[in-house]
Design a protein around this motif. Structure first.
Motif, PDB file in Angstrom:
ATOM      1  N   LYS A  53       0.857  -1.185   0.000  1.00  0.00           N
ATOM      2  CA  LYS A  53       0.000   0.000   0.000  1.00  0.00           C
ATOM      3  C   LYS A  53       0.889   1.229   0.000  1.00  0.00           C
ATOM      4  N   ARG A  54       0.665   2.090  -0.987  1.00  0.00           N
ATOM      5  CA  ARG A  54       1.495   3.289  -1.078  1.00  0.00           C
ATOM      6  C   ARG A  54       0.693   4.458  -1.615  1.00  0.00           C
ATOM      7  N   LEU A  55       1.071   5.599  -1.130  1.00  0.00           N
ATOM      8  CA  LEU A  55       0.558   6.870  -1.617  1.00  0.00           C
ATOM      9  C   LEU A  55       1.745   7.782  -1.850  1.00  0.00           C
ATOM     10  N   TYR A  56       1.514   8.835  -2.602  1.00  0.00           N
ATOM     11  CA  TYR A  56       2.568   9.788  -2.914  1.00  0.00           C
ATOM     12  C   TYR A  56       2.165  11.169  -2.431  1.00  0.00           C
ATOM     13  N   THR A  57       3.149  11.944  -2.027  1.00  0.00           N
ATOM     14  CA  THR A  57       2.910  13.313  -1.614  1.00  0.00           C
ATOM     15  C   THR A  57       4.162  14.145  -1.894  1.00  0.00           C
ATOM     16  N   VAL A  58       4.073  15.408  -1.534  1.00  0.00           N
ATOM     17  CA  VAL A  58       5.189  16.333  -1.721  1.00  0.00           C
ATOM     18  C   VAL A  58       6.018  16.381  -0.445  1.00  0.00           C
ATOM     19  N   GLY A  59       7.313  16.266  -0.606  1.00  0.00           N
ATOM     20  CA  GLY A  59       8.248  16.479   0.489  1.00  0.00           C
ATOM     21  C   GLY A  59       9.011  17.766   0.227  1.00  0.00           C
ATOM     22  N   ILE A  60       9.038  18.640   1.207  1.00  0.00           N
ATOM     23  CA  ILE A  60       9.766  19.902   1.063  1.00  0.00           C
ATOM     24  C   ILE A  60      11.065  19.789   1.851  1.00  0.00           C
ATOM     25  N   ILE A  61      12.164  19.995   1.164  1.00  0.00           N
ATOM     26  CA  ILE A  61      13.484  19.859   1.796  1.00  0.00           C
ATOM     27  C   ILE A  61      13.648  21.002   2.798  1.00  0.00           C
ATOM     28  N   SER A  62      13.860  20.630   4.067  1.00  0.00           N
ATOM     29  CA  SER A  62      13.933  21.639   5.129  1.00  0.00           C
ATOM     30  C   SER A  62      15.356  21.857   5.649  1.00  0.00           C
ATOM     31  N   ILE A  73      19.241  14.207   4.619  1.00  0.00           N
ATOM     32  CA  ILE A  73      18.387  15.266   4.096  1.00  0.00           C
ATOM     33  C   ILE A  73      17.140  15.273   4.973  1.00  0.00           C
ATOM     34  N   ASN A  74      16.802  16.406   5.538  1.00  0.00           N
ATOM     35  CA  ASN A  74      15.590  16.534   6.342  1.00  0.00           C
ATOM     36  C   ASN A  74      14.485  17.089   5.441  1.00  0.00           C
ATOM     37  N   TYR A  75      13.290  16.548   5.590  1.00  0.00           N
ATOM     38  CA  TYR A  75      12.177  17.016   4.770  1.00  0.00           C
ATOM     39  C   TYR A  75      10.883  16.957   5.566  1.00  0.00           C
ATOM     40  N   ILE A  76       9.910  17.706   5.086  1.00  0.00           N
ATOM     41  CA  ILE A  76       8.580  17.757   5.701  1.00  0.00           C
ATOM     42  C   ILE A  76       7.575  17.329   4.649  1.00  0.00           C
ATOM     43  N   TYR A  77       6.647  16.466   5.038  1.00  0.00           N
ATOM     44  CA  TYR A  77       5.568  16.071   4.132  1.00  0.00           C
ATOM     45  C   TYR A  77       4.270  16.048   4.930  1.00  0.00           C
ATOM     46  N   SER A  78       3.158  16.075   4.223  1.00  0.00           N
ATOM     47  CA  SER A  78       1.880  16.081   4.936  1.00  0.00           C
ATOM     48  C   SER A  78       0.941  15.040   4.353  1.00  0.00           C
ATOM     49  N   ALA A  96      18.273  20.995  -2.789  1.00  0.00           N
ATOM     50  CA  ALA A  96      18.611  22.196  -2.027  1.00  0.00           C
ATOM     51  C   ALA A  96      17.431  22.498  -1.112  1.00  0.00           C
ATOM     52  N   ILE A  97      17.655  23.290  -0.081  1.00  0.00           N
ATOM     53  CA  ILE A  97      16.583  23.653   0.844  1.00  0.00           C
ATOM     54  C   ILE A  97      15.458  24.355   0.073  1.00  0.00           C
ATOM     55  N   GLY A  98      14.231  23.938   0.325  1.00  0.00           N
ATOM     56  CA  GLY A  98      13.068  24.507  -0.336  1.00  0.00           C
ATOM     57  C   GLY A  98      12.596  23.736  -1.555  1.00  0.00           C
ATOM     58  N   ASP A  99      13.408  22.803  -2.049  1.00  0.00           N
ATOM     59  CA  ASP A  99      12.994  22.000  -3.199  1.00  0.00           C
ATOM     60  C   ASP A  99      11.807  21.128  -2.821  1.00  0.00           C
ATOM     61  N   ARG A 100      10.977  20.861  -3.808  1.00  0.00           N
ATOM     62  CA  ARG A 100       9.828  19.962  -3.638  1.00  0.00           C
ATOM     63  C   ARG A 100      10.150  18.641  -4.316  1.00  0.00           C
ATOM     64  N   ALA A 101      10.077  17.559  -3.551  1.00  0.00           N
ATOM     65  CA  ALA A 101      10.438  16.240  -4.074  1.00  0.00           C
ATOM     66  C   ALA A 101       9.313  15.252  -3.791  1.00  0.00           C
ATOM     67  N   LEU A 102       9.314  14.172  -4.534  1.00  0.00           N
ATOM     68  CA  LEU A 102       8.302  13.135  -4.379  1.00  0.00           C
ATOM     69  C   LEU A 102       8.628  12.257  -3.176  1.00  0.00           C
ATOM     70  N   PHE A 118      11.906  15.619  -8.674  1.00  0.00           N
ATOM     71  CA  PHE A 118      11.400  16.952  -8.336  1.00  0.00           C
ATOM     72  C   PHE A 118       9.930  17.063  -8.728  1.00  0.00           C
ATOM     73  N   ILE A 119       9.173  17.812  -7.924  1.00  0.00           N
ATOM     74  CA  ILE A 119       7.776  18.114  -8.233  1.00  0.00           C
ATOM     75  C   ILE A 119       7.689  19.598  -8.546  1.00  0.00           C
ATOM     76  N   ASP A 120       7.156  19.888  -9.696  1.00  0.00           N
ATOM     77  CA  ASP A 120       7.023  21.269 -10.145  1.00  0.00           C
ATOM     78  C   ASP A 120       6.063  22.038  -9.237  1.00  0.00           C
ATOM     79  N   ASP A 121       6.306  23.337  -9.070  1.00  0.00           N
ATOM     80  CA  ASP A 121       5.444  24.180  -8.229  1.00  0.00           C
ATOM     81  C   ASP A 121       4.013  24.255  -8.743  1.00  0.00           C
TER      82      ASP A 121
END
Length: 151
Positions: A53-62, A73-78, A96-102, A118-121
């Motif tokens: 079971k898997r889902l995908y979301t955006v991870g923001i490099i913090s 690499i530290n990241y935040i996802y919701s 880099a910090i602030g990048d959006r990744a899968l 990378f996930i586009d803005d």
């Protein structure tokens, strides 16, 4: 015929006792082997959970952090309106910090993986995540292949 005493070639500790020295190194080797096996099987179980079971979301490099032996690499996802923090090995060295990744995760467990995509803005994050990667150039099978090769 003259015999060579192998003890002459082994390192001696302060007491001259090579047997204890050898046992110490064998013990260190066995501990390392045991820890490697734990890590290997832990990763295989995590991969199995993601495949089930898997889902995908955006991870923001913090940010980035370092332990004694690794960089992360530290990241935040919701998911479902809650934010979570994650760490990934720094071997994914494209961010880099602030990048959006899968990020792929199992919502029933705490298992998640930051992926080097990378996930586009322009792609807006879904409240409950995506069932498939939201980018046209990355498929679900690409993600599974990447995870199998790297974990």
């Amino acid at each position: 015929m003259k015999y060579i005493n192998i003890n002459n070639f082994l390192p001696k500790n302060e007491n001259g006792n090579t047997k204890n020295e050898i046992l110490k190194w064998v013990g260190i080797f066995l501990i390392m082997l045991f820890l490697s096996a734990i890590i290997y099987f832990n990763n295989k179980n995590a991969l199995k959970d993601i495949k089930e079971k898997r889902l995908y979301t955006v991870g923001i490099i913090s940010g980035f952090s370092k332990s004694r032996s690794m960089e992360f690499i530290n990241y935040i996802y919701s998911y479902n309106g809650k934010s979570f923090e994650g760490k990934a090995p720094r071997d994914i060295n494209v961010f880099a910090i602030g990048d959006r990744a899968l990020v792929v995760y199992n919502p029933n467990t705490n298992i998640k993986f930051l992926l080097p995509y990378f996930i586009d803005d322009s792609i807006k994050e879904l409240y409950n995540g995506w069932s498939k990667p939201p980018m046209s150039n990355v498929t679900d099978s690409d993600v599974i292949k990447y995870l199998e090769e790297n974990y």
